[in-house]
Design a protein around this motif. Sequence first.
Motif, PDB file in Angstrom:
ATOM      1  N   LYS A 144      84.991 -47.234  65.896  1.00 28.39           N
ATOM      2  CA  LYS A 144      86.018 -48.259  65.790  1.00 28.39           C
ATOM      3  C   LYS A 144      86.824 -48.110  64.502  1.00 28.39           C
ATOM      4  O   LYS A 144      88.051 -48.260  64.509  1.00 28.39           O
ATOM      5  CB  LYS A 144      85.367 -49.647  65.856  1.00 28.39           C
ATOM      6  CG  LYS A 144      86.368 -50.775  65.818  1.00 28.39           C
ATOM      7  CD  LYS A 144      85.652 -52.102  65.960  1.00 28.39           C
ATOM      8  CE  LYS A 144      86.641 -53.252  65.934  1.00 28.39           C
ATOM      9  NZ  LYS A 144      85.977 -54.539  66.071  1.00 28.39           N
ATOM     10  N   TYR A 145      86.162 -47.833  63.388  1.00 27.67           N
ATOM     11  CA  TYR A 145      86.837 -47.820  62.097  1.00 27.67           C
ATOM     12  C   TYR A 145      87.157 -46.411  61.585  1.00 27.67           C
ATOM     13  O   TYR A 145      87.577 -46.245  60.456  1.00 27.67           O
ATOM     14  CB  TYR A 145      85.990 -48.562  61.055  1.00 27.67           C
ATOM     15  CG  TYR A 145      85.869 -50.030  61.386  1.00 27.67           C
ATOM     16  CD1 TYR A 145      86.970 -50.863  61.264  1.00 27.67           C
ATOM     17  CD2 TYR A 145      84.669 -50.554  61.841  1.00 27.67           C
ATOM     18  CE1 TYR A 145      86.874 -52.211  61.571  1.00 27.67           C
ATOM     19  CE2 TYR A 145      84.555 -51.905  62.149  1.00 27.67           C
ATOM     20  CZ  TYR A 145      85.671 -52.728  62.005  1.00 27.67           C
ATOM     21  OH  TYR A 145      85.564 -54.051  62.303  1.00 27.67           O
ATOM     22  N   ARG A 146      86.987 -45.371  62.398  1.00 25.35           N
ATOM     23  CA  ARG A 146      87.306 -44.010  61.978  1.00 25.35           C
ATOM     24  C   ARG A 146      88.830 -43.863  61.907  1.00 25.35           C
ATOM     25  O   ARG A 146      89.538 -44.318  62.821  1.00 25.35           O
ATOM     26  CB  ARG A 146      86.743 -43.011  62.970  1.00 25.35           C
ATOM     27  CG  ARG A 146      87.133 -41.563  62.649  1.00 25.35           C
ATOM     28  CD  ARG A 146      86.561 -40.581  63.644  1.00 25.35           C
ATOM     29  NE  ARG A 146      85.106 -40.567  63.489  1.00 25.35           N
ATOM     30  CZ  ARG A 146      84.265 -40.348  64.481  1.00 25.35           C
ATOM     31  NH1 ARG A 146      84.714 -40.148  65.689  1.00 25.35           N
ATOM     32  NH2 ARG A 146      82.983 -40.354  64.270  1.00 25.35           N
ATOM     33  N   PRO A 147      89.320 -43.269  60.839  1.00 26.17           N
ATOM     34  CA  PRO A 147      90.772 -43.075  60.776  1.00 26.17           C
ATOM     35  C   PRO A 147      91.250 -42.128  61.886  1.00 26.17           C
ATOM     36  O   PRO A 147      90.598 -41.131  62.176  1.00 26.17           O
ATOM     37  CB  PRO A 147      91.006 -42.444  59.399  1.00 26.17           C
ATOM     38  CG  PRO A 147      89.694 -42.382  58.742  1.00 26.17           C
ATOM     39  CD  PRO A 147      88.643 -42.817  59.668  1.00 26.17           C
ATOM     40  N   ARG A 148      92.357 -42.465  62.467  1.00 28.14           N
ATOM     41  CA  ARG A 148      92.858 -41.680  63.580  1.00 28.14           C
ATOM     42  C   ARG A 148      93.708 -40.533  63.063  1.00 28.14           C
ATOM     43  O   ARG A 148      94.482 -40.687  62.128  1.00 28.14           O
ATOM     44  CB  ARG A 148      93.668 -42.543  64.522  1.00 28.14           C
ATOM     45  CG  ARG A 148      92.837 -43.645  65.126  1.00 28.14           C
ATOM     46  CD  ARG A 148      93.688 -44.441  66.106  1.00 28.14           C
ATOM     47  NE  ARG A 148      92.918 -45.574  66.559  1.00 28.14           N
ATOM     48  CZ  ARG A 148      92.500 -45.718  67.804  1.00 28.14           C
ATOM     49  NH1 ARG A 148      92.804 -44.814  68.687  1.00 28.14           N
ATOM     50  NH2 ARG A 148      91.802 -46.766  68.133  1.00 28.14           N
ATOM     51  N   LYS A 149      93.569 -39.428  63.718  1.00 34.19           N
ATOM     52  CA  LYS A 149      94.378 -38.262  63.358  1.00 34.19           C
ATOM     53  C   LYS A 149      95.558 -38.186  64.320  1.00 34.19           C
ATOM     54  O   LYS A 149      95.404 -38.271  65.529  1.00 34.19           O
ATOM     55  CB  LYS A 149      93.568 -36.967  63.454  1.00 34.19           C
ATOM     56  CG  LYS A 149      92.461 -36.899  62.457  1.00 34.19           C
ATOM     57  CD  LYS A 149      91.738 -35.604  62.593  1.00 34.19           C
ATOM     58  CE  LYS A 149      90.569 -35.543  61.633  1.00 34.19           C
ATOM     59  NZ  LYS A 149      89.821 -34.314  61.776  1.00 34.19           N
TER      60      LYS A 149
END
Length: 151
Positions: A144-149
């Motif tokens: 949920k909180y992983r930065p999106r690439k």
Amino acid sequence: MLDLGLSKMALIGAVALIVIGPEKLPRVARTVGTLLGKAQRYVADVKAEVNRSMELDELRKMKETVETAARDVEQSVQSAAGDFEKQWQEVAGTDQAALAGPSYPEYRHPKKKWRLKQGSVPHWFKARTGVRTRALSGAARVAKYRPRKFD
């Protein structure tokens, strides 16, 4: 019992050495030793069995005395209860209205989980104040909180 001292044992050993001979004496001594050991164990077992039977008889006698005492107590309690019932019937029959006293309403069990419902916080309040209502697993939290690439 036999009174065997050191001198008598030496005399018996010397006679056995002469009669049996030095070649067979160790084997005969071993055999006699094992037979004496078996005899001692047998005597000890018999003594233990006699002691157990004596203790069992004592326990039976004690059990019988306890049972008779219990029967006597039970009979005395039953007779006292019967006397109490008779006295109660006499008193209750003569003055029924005085003994009745005030009547209370019958107890009603509250509805299921009413304390839990009264004490719970509404969901709208939890959402407004930011209280987590659902737990996330570690993997779900990372996803949920992983930065999106962006590609």
